[in-house]
Design an enzyme around this catalytic site. Structure first.
Site, PDB file in Angstrom:
ATOM      1  N   HIS A  93       0.840  -1.190   0.000  1.00 21.17           N
ATOM      2  CA  HIS A  93       0.000   0.000   0.000  1.00 21.17           C
ATOM      3  C   HIS A  93       0.879   1.244   0.000  1.00 21.17           C
ATOM      4  O   HIS A  93       1.972   1.257   0.564  1.00 21.17           O
ATOM      5  CB  HIS A  93      -0.918  -0.014   1.225  1.00 21.17           C
ATOM      6  CG  HIS A  93      -1.966   1.056   1.191  1.00 21.17           C
ATOM      7  ND1 HIS A  93      -1.709   2.356   1.560  1.00 21.17           N
ATOM      8  CD2 HIS A  93      -3.274   1.017   0.816  1.00 21.17           C
ATOM      9  CE1 HIS A  93      -2.806   3.073   1.429  1.00 21.17           C
ATOM     10  NE2 HIS A  93      -3.774   2.286   0.972  1.00 21.17           N
ATOM     11  N   GLU A 165      -4.002   2.039  -7.205  1.00 17.63           N
ATOM     12  CA  GLU A 165      -4.442   3.123  -6.339  1.00 17.63           C
ATOM     13  C   GLU A 165      -3.499   4.307  -6.502  1.00 17.63           C
ATOM     14  O   GLU A 165      -2.480   4.396  -5.812  1.00 17.63           O
ATOM     15  CB  GLU A 165      -4.434   2.685  -4.873  1.00 17.63           C
ATOM     16  CG  GLU A 165      -5.432   1.607  -4.522  1.00 17.63           C
ATOM     17  CD  GLU A 165      -5.525   1.424  -3.019  1.00 17.63           C
ATOM     18  OE1 GLU A 165      -6.627   1.563  -2.488  1.00 17.63           O
ATOM     19  OE2 GLU A 165      -4.493   1.167  -2.380  1.00 17.63           O
TER      20      GLU A 165
END
Length: 250
Positions: A93, A165
């Site tokens: 992430h 993302e």
């Protein structure tokens, strides 16, 4: 880093009750929820028969170390998250990359470890705003993906989920991406990994309002929702909308 055990228990109870009341809630949707490490076992327990089963919810971990055990104070291993009930693990992430300096090499170690322990790797990739503005988005995210997935056999790649993302689209200050900004990156990912990985997801300021437009993008297989799913009732509504969309677009 959200939710105490009590809050996580209430969240899981609400979601499980919603599925009990409406069996079609997750029809056509492969749903997952990724609580903090402290709540993995609790969420798995409270979801009951809906945890890690078809028609239910995969339970994941937000991070795990690549070593099985050892002198890594403060870390949590893949065997430990699996023992707690997780069947998938989020890897790379942008917050891990930015704040904890995780490199592409580290993400490769973690992907390999996850697969070794029968966990689904959810590999997150995404570029900062300056990379987007410089026109280098596709090469940047492909370098992240290639580095993390290098050397994997076809059957291993088939277990991997990739979540694109963009860093500029996530978090409280994130700006929702326009469809034209996603077309290029997803076309590049599809060209490289289409038919090889389990799916290509989009995450970044996903809401109930923009979900239909995002799902309508040809290259997008699904969504990775953050803030809009913090409340169980909102998550249930997102699932309901996703199920309706799938039913109308088969």
């Amino acid at each position: 880093m959200n939710k105490t055990l009590a809050e996580a228990r209430e969240y899981a109870d609400t979601v499980a009750a919603a599925v009990e009341d409406d069996a079609g809630l997750t029809q056509g949707v492969e749903a997952f929820v990724i609580p903090p490490h402290t709540a993995i076992a609790t969420v798995t327990e409270r979801l009951g028969r809906w945890a890690n089963t078809a028609g239910g919810f995969r339970v994941g971990a937000q991070n795990a170390h690549w070593q099985d055990s050892g002198a890594w104070t403060g870390e949590v291993s893949m065997p430990q998250i699996k023992d707690a009930g997780a069947t998938m693990v989020e890897i790379g992430h942008s917050e891990r990359r930015t704040h904890f300096h995780e490199t592409v090499e580290i993400t490769r170690f973690k992907v390999e470890s996850a697969l070794r322990h029968g966990l689904v790797p959810l590999l997150c990739i995404g570029e900062p705003a300056e990379t987007r503005d410089g026109g280098h988005t596709c090469s940047y995210i492909l370098d992240q993906a290639r580095g993390a997935l290098a050397g994997l056999q076809r059957q291993e790649l088939a277990q991997v989920l990739i979540a694109y993302e963009p860093r500029w689209a996530i978090g409280a200050l994130g700006r929702p991406a326009r469809a034209e900004e996603l077309a290029g990156p997803f076309a590049a990912l599809r060209n490289e990994y289409g038919g090889l990985v389990a799916g290509l997801l989009y995450g970044g300021s996903v809401t109930l309002d923009n979900m239909p437009d995002l799902l309508a993008l040809e290259e997008v297989d699904g969504l990775f929702v953050g803030r809009a799913a913090w409340h169980a009732e909102d998550f249930v509504e997102l699932l309901r909308a996703g199920s309706r969309w799938c039913a109308g677009n088969r």
